[in-house]
Design a protein around this motif. Sequence first.
Motif, mmCIF file in Angstrom:
data_model
loop_
_atom_site.group_PDB
_atom_site.id
_atom_site.type_symbol
_atom_site.label_atom_id
_atom_site.label_comp_id
_atom_site.label_asym_id
_atom_site.label_seq_id
_atom_site.Cartn_x
_atom_site.Cartn_y
_atom_site.Cartn_z
ATOM 1 N N LEU A 132 0.865 -1.169 0.000
ATOM 2 C CA LEU A 132 0.000 0.000 0.000
ATOM 3 C C LEU A 132 0.902 1.219 0.000
ATOM 4 C CD1 LEU A 132 -2.808 1.384 0.423
ATOM 5 C CD2 LEU A 132 -2.466 1.032 2.872
ATOM 6 N N HIS A 133 0.666 2.153 -0.905
ATOM 7 C CA HIS A 133 1.498 3.351 -1.018
ATOM 8 C C HIS A 133 0.697 4.559 -0.551
ATOM 9 C CE1 HIS A 133 2.640 0.528 -4.334
ATOM 10 N NE2 HIS A 133 3.661 0.487 -3.523
ATOM 11 N N VAL A 134 1.281 5.312 0.386
ATOM 12 C CA VAL A 134 0.591 6.443 0.996
ATOM 13 C C VAL A 134 1.509 7.655 0.968
ATOM 14 C CG1 VAL A 134 -0.544 7.315 3.069
ATOM 15 C CG2 VAL A 134 -0.649 4.871 2.542
ATOM 16 N N GLU A 135 0.996 8.761 0.456
ATOM 17 C CA GLU A 135 1.805 9.977 0.454
ATOM 18 C C GLU A 135 2.035 10.464 1.892
ATOM 19 O OE1 GLU A 135 1.559 12.974 -2.718
ATOM 20 O OE2 GLU A 135 -0.319 11.944 -3.236
ATOM 21 N N PRO A 136 3.211 11.046 2.158
ATOM 22 C CA PRO A 136 3.551 11.468 3.524
ATOM 23 C C PRO A 136 2.550 12.435 4.162
ATOM 24 C CG PRO A 136 5.530 11.389 2.201
ATOM 25 C CD PRO A 136 4.364 11.163 1.254
ATOM 26 N N TRP A 137 1.883 13.274 3.386
ATOM 27 C CA TRP A 137 0.935 14.230 3.948
ATOM 28 C C TRP A 137 -0.358 13.562 4.408
ATOM 29 C CZ3 TRP A 137 -3.839 14.255 1.805
ATOM 30 C CH2 TRP A 137 -3.969 13.782 0.491
ATOM 31 N N ASN A 138 -0.639 12.335 3.926
ATOM 32 C CA ASN A 138 -1.932 11.695 4.147
ATOM 33 C C ASN A 138 -1.935 10.895 5.461
ATOM 34 O OD1 ASN A 138 -4.405 10.439 3.978
ATOM 35 N ND2 ASN A 138 -4.220 9.973 1.797
ATOM 36 N N THR A 139 -1.966 11.612 6.564
ATOM 37 C CA THR A 139 -1.893 10.946 7.867
ATOM 38 C C THR A 139 -3.127 10.079 8.153
ATOM 39 O OG1 THR A 139 -2.750 12.925 8.937
ATOM 40 C CG2 THR A 139 -0.345 12.682 8.855
ATOM 41 N N GLY A 140 -4.274 10.450 7.617
ATOM 42 C CA GLY A 140 -5.472 9.628 7.804
ATOM 43 C C GLY A 140 -5.300 8.253 7.185
ATOM 44 N N SER A 141 -4.758 8.203 5.982
ATOM 45 C CA SER A 141 -4.535 6.926 5.322
ATOM 46 C C SER A 141 -3.429 6.130 6.021
ATOM 47 C CB SER A 141 -4.192 7.136 3.846
ATOM 48 O OG SER A 141 -4.311 5.922 3.143
ATOM 49 N N GLN A 142 -2.441 6.822 6.557
ATOM 50 C CA GLN A 142 -1.399 6.130 7.324
ATOM 51 C C GLN A 142 -2.014 5.453 8.552
ATOM 52 O OE1 GLN A 142 2.107 8.642 8.031
ATOM 53 N NE2 GLN A 142 1.532 9.781 6.190
ATOM 54 N N ARG A 143 -2.884 6.172 9.261
ATOM 55 C CA ARG A 143 -3.553 5.586 10.436
ATOM 56 C C ARG A 143 -4.425 4.398 10.028
ATOM 57 N NH1 ARG A 143 -4.141 11.038 11.808
ATOM 58 N NH2 ARG A 143 -6.281 11.036 11.034
ATOM 59 N N THR A 144 -5.115 4.526 8.898
ATOM 60 C CA THR A 144 -5.944 3.423 8.418
ATOM 61 C C THR A 144 -5.088 2.200 8.147
ATOM 62 O OG1 THR A 144 -7.618 4.895 7.483
ATOM 63 C CG2 THR A 144 -7.490 2.669 6.550
ATOM 64 N N ALA A 145 -3.990 2.376 7.431
ATOM 65 C CA ALA A 145 -3.099 1.254 7.120
ATOM 66 C C ALA A 145 -2.611 0.577 8.395
ATOM 67 C CB ALA A 145 -1.919 1.740 6.280
ATOM 68 N N GLU A 146 -2.144 1.374 9.335
ATOM 69 C CA GLU A 146 -1.597 0.822 10.582
ATOM 70 C C GLU A 146 -2.674 0.126 11.407
ATOM 71 O OE1 GLU A 146 0.366 4.295 12.106
ATOM 72 O OE2 GLU A 146 1.952 4.153 10.576
ATOM 73 N N SER A 147 -3.887 0.660 11.400
ATOM 74 C CA SER A 147 -4.966 0.031 12.161
ATOM 75 C C SER A 147 -5.382 -1.314 11.560
ATOM 76 C CB SER A 147 -6.188 0.962 12.254
ATOM 77 O OG SER A 147 -6.913 0.982 11.033
ATOM 78 N N CYS A 148 -5.039 -1.517 10.293
ATOM 79 C CA CYS A 148 -5.369 -2.768 9.604
ATOM 80 C C CYS A 148 -4.190 -3.735 9.573
ATOM 81 C CB CYS A 148 -5.848 -2.467 8.193
ATOM 82 S SG CYS A 148 -7.424 -1.592 8.149
ATOM 83 N N GLY A 149 -3.138 -3.435 10.339
ATOM 84 C CA GLY A 149 -2.007 -4.349 10.443
ATOM 85 C C GLY A 149 -0.898 -4.146 9.438
#
Length: 179
Positions: A132-149
């Motif tokens: 999964l590739h997430v731009e550094p500014w997108n903290t919401g998507s980073q949290r989503t990724a981490e919450s899903c393992g």
Amino acid sequence: MDTLRDLPVLPAGDYVLRRWELTDLAVVEEAAQDPYIPLVNTVPARYTRDAGIAFVERQWGRPASGLYPFAIARAVDGRAVGHAGLRALGPDRASVGYWVAPPGRRAGAAAAALRAITAWGHGELAVARLELHVEPWNTGSQRTAESCGYQREGLMRDWMRVGGELRDAFMYTALRTPR
């Protein structure tokens, strides 16, 4: 990974991942109005009914080529709120991604979809590594990724093209056999 011709319906808590339908044009129009979503996929930047229909119809033939585009729909009424997809990158690797149109955000749709598509990719498709590739500014998507393992592996410089411009992205991965 064998390619499928048809998409399954994947339960995702309060949501379901299913094939795109022409009844989903409202969410395509909502996504087209977002300043970012049309830059990273084939949602039309200028919505017309014909452009929306073309977007939905493009999704139908993609599974035969190893690209699995799902509409994220509310389980209660079937209304689409976004998109989740998996793209085969080889026999043991695939990339995943998602977007949720502005009216459907902050209700858990992205996380529910990511969990469902991850379980399906690791299970039915037997993919060892999901990226999964997430731009550094997108903290919401980073949290989503981490919450899903998903675990952040590093920063990939000039990794993805967004609106014609190369951008950095964090690489997140979920392994079928976690280490």
